[in-house]
Design a protein around this motif. Structure first.
Motif, PDB file in Angstrom:
ATOM      1  N   GLU A 156      33.326  23.441  45.210  1.00  0.00           N
ATOM      2  CA  GLU A 156      34.616  24.230  45.232  1.00  0.00           C
ATOM      3  C   GLU A 156      34.788  25.444  46.150  1.00  0.00           C
ATOM      4  O   GLU A 156      35.596  26.038  46.750  1.00  0.00           O
ATOM      5  CB  GLU A 156      35.146  24.564  43.890  1.00  0.00           C
ATOM      6  N   HIS A 157      33.341  25.967  46.373  1.00  0.00           N
ATOM      7  CA  HIS A 157      33.373  27.700  46.917  1.00  0.00           C
ATOM      8  C   HIS A 157      34.349  28.394  46.436  1.00  0.00           C
ATOM      9  O   HIS A 157      35.077  28.957  47.360  1.00  0.00           O
ATOM     10  CB  HIS A 157      33.551  27.118  48.410  1.00  0.00           C
ATOM     11  N   PRO A 158      34.471  28.745  45.205  1.00  0.00           N
ATOM     12  CA  PRO A 158      35.532  29.498  44.770  1.00  0.00           C
ATOM     13  C   PRO A 158      35.319  31.128  45.280  1.00  0.00           C
ATOM     14  O   PRO A 158      34.075  31.575  45.147  1.00  0.00           O
ATOM     15  CB  PRO A 158      35.396  29.429  43.446  1.00  0.00           C
ATOM     16  N   CYS A 159      36.455  31.692  45.639  1.00  0.00           N
ATOM     17  CA  CYS A 159      36.313  33.126  45.758  1.00  0.00           C
ATOM     18  C   CYS A 159      37.842  33.785  45.531  1.00  0.00           C
ATOM     19  O   CYS A 159      38.891  32.892  45.357  1.00  0.00           O
ATOM     20  CB  CYS A 159      35.796  33.514  47.204  1.00  0.00           C
ATOM     21  N   ILE A 160      37.958  35.128  45.531  1.00  0.00           N
ATOM     22  CA  ILE A 160      39.452  35.584  45.315  1.00  0.00           C
ATOM     23  C   ILE A 160      39.448  36.522  46.398  1.00  0.00           C
ATOM     24  O   ILE A 160      38.672  37.096  46.841  1.00  0.00           O
ATOM     25  CB  ILE A 160      39.613  36.121  43.990  1.00  0.00           C
ATOM     26  N   GLY A 161      40.915  36.790  46.978  1.00  0.00           N
ATOM     27  CA  GLY A 161      41.081  37.928  47.817  1.00  0.00           C
ATOM     28  C   GLY A 161      41.697  39.129  47.154  1.00  0.00           C
ATOM     29  O   GLY A 161      42.419  39.261  46.283  1.00  0.00           O
ATOM     30  N   ILE A 162      40.993  40.312  47.383  1.00  0.00           N
ATOM     31  CA  ILE A 162      41.436  41.533  46.993  1.00  0.00           C
ATOM     32  C   ILE A 162      41.716  42.530  48.056  1.00  0.00           C
ATOM     33  O   ILE A 162      40.961  42.579  49.192  1.00  0.00           O
ATOM     34  CB  ILE A 162      40.106  42.090  46.098  1.00  0.00           C
ATOM     35  N   ARG A 163      43.026  43.223  47.897  1.00  0.00           N
ATOM     36  CA  ARG A 163      43.562  43.802  49.168  1.00  0.00           C
ATOM     37  C   ARG A 163      42.742  45.248  48.894  1.00  0.00           C
ATOM     38  O   ARG A 163      42.852  45.862  47.779  1.00  0.00           O
ATOM     39  CB  ARG A 163      44.972  44.039  48.879  1.00  0.00           C
ATOM     40  N   ASN A 164      42.382  45.551  50.195  1.00  0.00           N
ATOM     41  CA  ASN A 164      42.004  47.323  50.407  1.00  0.00           C
ATOM     42  C   ASN A 164      42.597  47.678  51.301  1.00  0.00           C
ATOM     43  O   ASN A 164      42.256  47.338  52.604  1.00  0.00           O
ATOM     44  CB  ASN A 164      40.520  47.146  50.507  1.00  0.00           C
ATOM     45  N   LYS A 170      37.508  38.991  50.645  1.00  0.00           N
ATOM     46  CA  LYS A 170      37.237  37.928  49.805  1.00  0.00           C
ATOM     47  C   LYS A 170      35.921  37.956  49.082  1.00  0.00           C
ATOM     48  O   LYS A 170      34.992  38.464  49.700  1.00  0.00           O
ATOM     49  CB  LYS A 170      37.063  36.469  50.657  1.00  0.00           C
ATOM     50  N   VAL A 171      35.955  37.738  47.806  1.00  0.00           N
ATOM     51  CA  VAL A 171      34.783  38.116  47.044  1.00  0.00           C
ATOM     52  C   VAL A 171      34.560  36.695  46.281  1.00  0.00           C
ATOM     53  O   VAL A 171      35.121  35.989  45.766  1.00  0.00           O
ATOM     54  CB  VAL A 171      34.899  39.069  45.949  1.00  0.00           C
ATOM     55  N   LYS A 172      33.195  36.244  46.664  1.00  0.00           N
ATOM     56  CA  LYS A 172      32.656  34.937  45.980  1.00  0.00           C
ATOM     57  C   LYS A 172      32.702  35.150  44.578  1.00  0.00           C
ATOM     58  O   LYS A 172      32.411  36.412  43.898  1.00  0.00           O
ATOM     59  CB  LYS A 172      31.325  34.762  46.457  1.00  0.00           C
ATOM     60  N   GLY A 196      34.426  31.066  51.344  1.00  0.00           N
ATOM     61  CA  GLY A 196      35.133  30.189  50.436  1.00  0.00           C
ATOM     62  C   GLY A 196      36.512  30.094  50.380  1.00  0.00           C
ATOM     63  O   GLY A 196      37.171  30.497  51.018  1.00  0.00           O
ATOM     64  N   SER A 197      36.974  29.120  49.471  1.00  0.00           N
ATOM     65  CA  SER A 197      38.446  29.100  49.156  1.00  0.00           C
ATOM     66  C   SER A 197      39.016  29.953  48.113  1.00  0.00           C
ATOM     67  O   SER A 197      38.240  29.858  47.045  1.00  0.00           O
ATOM     68  CB  SER A 197      38.835  27.575  48.867  1.00  0.00           C
ATOM     69  N   ASP A 198      40.046  30.624  48.505  1.00  0.00           N
ATOM     70  CA  ASP A 198      40.786  31.595  47.573  1.00  0.00           C
ATOM     71  C   ASP A 198      41.452  30.880  46.394  1.00  0.00           C
ATOM     72  O   ASP A 198      42.565  30.279  46.873  1.00  0.00           O
ATOM     73  CB  ASP A 198      41.627  32.481  48.329  1.00  0.00           C
ATOM     74  N   ILE A 199      40.999  30.832  45.341  1.00  0.00           N
ATOM     75  CA  ILE A 199      41.495  30.165  44.320  1.00  0.00           C
ATOM     76  C   ILE A 199      42.826  30.584  43.876  1.00  0.00           C
ATOM     77  O   ILE A 199      43.492  30.017  42.951  1.00  0.00           O
ATOM     78  CB  ILE A 199      40.520  29.795  43.249  1.00  0.00           C
ATOM     79  N   LEU A 200      43.119  31.720  44.157  1.00  0.00           N
ATOM     80  CA  LEU A 200      44.588  32.068  43.814  1.00  0.00           C
ATOM     81  C   LEU A 200      45.688  31.627  44.453  1.00  0.00           C
ATOM     82  O   LEU A 200      46.836  31.636  44.215  1.00  0.00           O
ATOM     83  CB  LEU A 200      44.558  33.653  44.076  1.00  0.00           C
ATOM     84  N   VAL A 217      37.687  33.955  35.678  1.00  0.00           N
ATOM     85  CA  VAL A 217      37.193  34.523  37.205  1.00  0.00           C
ATOM     86  C   VAL A 217      35.994  35.280  37.009  1.00  0.00           C
ATOM     87  O   VAL A 217      36.424  36.500  36.281  1.00  0.00           O
ATOM     88  CB  VAL A 217      38.211  34.879  38.113  1.00  0.00           C
ATOM     89  N   TYR A 218      34.845  35.159  37.273  1.00  0.00           N
ATOM     90  CA  TYR A 218      33.682  36.308  37.364  1.00  0.00           C
ATOM     91  C   TYR A 218      33.289  36.291  38.892  1.00  0.00           C
ATOM     92  O   TYR A 218      32.628  35.801  39.490  1.00  0.00           O
ATOM     93  CB  TYR A 218      32.664  35.720  36.555  1.00  0.00           C
ATOM     94  N   SER A 219      33.535  37.535  39.453  1.00  0.00           N
ATOM     95  CA  SER A 219      33.551  37.653  40.681  1.00  0.00           C
ATOM     96  C   SER A 219      32.190  38.482  40.877  1.00  0.00           C
ATOM     97  O   SER A 219      31.800  39.208  39.949  1.00  0.00           O
ATOM     98  CB  SER A 219      34.433  38.607  41.339  1.00  0.00           C
TER      99      SER A 219
END
Length: 244
Positions: A156-164, A170-172, A196-200, A217-219
């Motif tokens: 799946e290559h999960p990650c999430i996008g966090i705005r700064n 993107k954080v794995k 990876g792919s942003d699961i959000l 989610v555990y980044s």
């Protein structure tokens, strides 16, 4: 570094430790040459970064064995020169660190067995350690033994996008949820070429994931683990917080 485990599997950056085995997923050797063939000029840097990651993780884990959970190489329909060289060199390197190397077949591994034959390693569809069932995750298994409690997949290559500010980083991440009656752990990719792919915001691809909103989610960043709660909860506050 936080000491953290998910369903009894110890988190070591973007690797998991189950009993005396280290598990990594989605190496995608040859990714750079594939991008180059598409017109994206990417230097071949991931082999050295992967070696550095493995060395750092094994220094802390002192694992006896290692499991490569699918997608060892990147190209679907061929084996290019980079893949031949880097997969063989990687296996040789692992041989100096681990007693046993086991490989699970992923959806990108149509021809990987030809490379592994040079080192007398046979790919498997899954590996069982105690009550853990480890498989790549691109297809469902025909059956699972009665003693299994937790399934570990990659794919799946999960990650999430966090705005700064104006930037989105993107954080794995690991995902934890359920599939039928089993605990399910989804591992981040080990390749440094892609986060990876942003699961959000992106659709999931594994048949194991039916309702991703319920997954936790555990980044991971610099060996630290950040529990962000469920995807449903993250999305509910995404407008007020730093998720995009």
């Amino acid at each position: 570094m936080n000491s953290f485990d998910i369903c009894g599997a110890k988190v070591l950056n973007n690797a998991l430790m189950v009993e005396d085995s280290l598990i990594i997923s989605d190496l995608h050797f040859g990714y750079e040459s594939s991008l180059n063939s598409q017109g994206f000029m990417i230097p071949q840097f991931q082999f050295e970064k992967i070696i550095d990651q493995i060395t750092s993780i094994q220094d802390k884990a002192c694992a006896r064995n290692i499991i490569l959970n699918g997608d060892i190489k990147h190209n679907f329909g061929k084996i290019d020169r980079q893949e031949w060289k880097e997969v063989l060199n990687f296996i040789d390197y692992l041989s100096d660190l681990f007693v046993e190397i086991q490989v699970i077949k992923g959806n990108h591994d149509n021809f990987t067995q030809y490379i592994l034959d040079k080192r007398d390693i046979k790919m498997k569809n899954h590996i069982i350690i105690d009550n853990f069932y480890i498989t790549h995750g691109h297809k469902l298994p025909p059956e699972i033994p009665d003693n299994i409690e937790t399934i570990i997949i990659g794919h799946e290559h999960p990650c999430i996008g966090i705005r700064n500010g104006e930037r989105v980083e993107k954080v794995k991440s690991y995902l934890q949820g359920t599939w039928t009656n089993y605990n399910l752990i989804v591992m981040p990719s080990f390749t440094p070429v892609s986060y990876g792919s942003d699961i959000l915001h992106e659709k999931t691809i594994s048949p194991f994931i039916k309702n991703v909103s319920q997954f936790k989610v555990y980044s991971i960043e610099n060996w630290e683990v950040y529990p962000f709660g469920s995807i449903k909860d993250i999305l509910s506050v995404s407008q007020e917080e730093n998720y995009y």
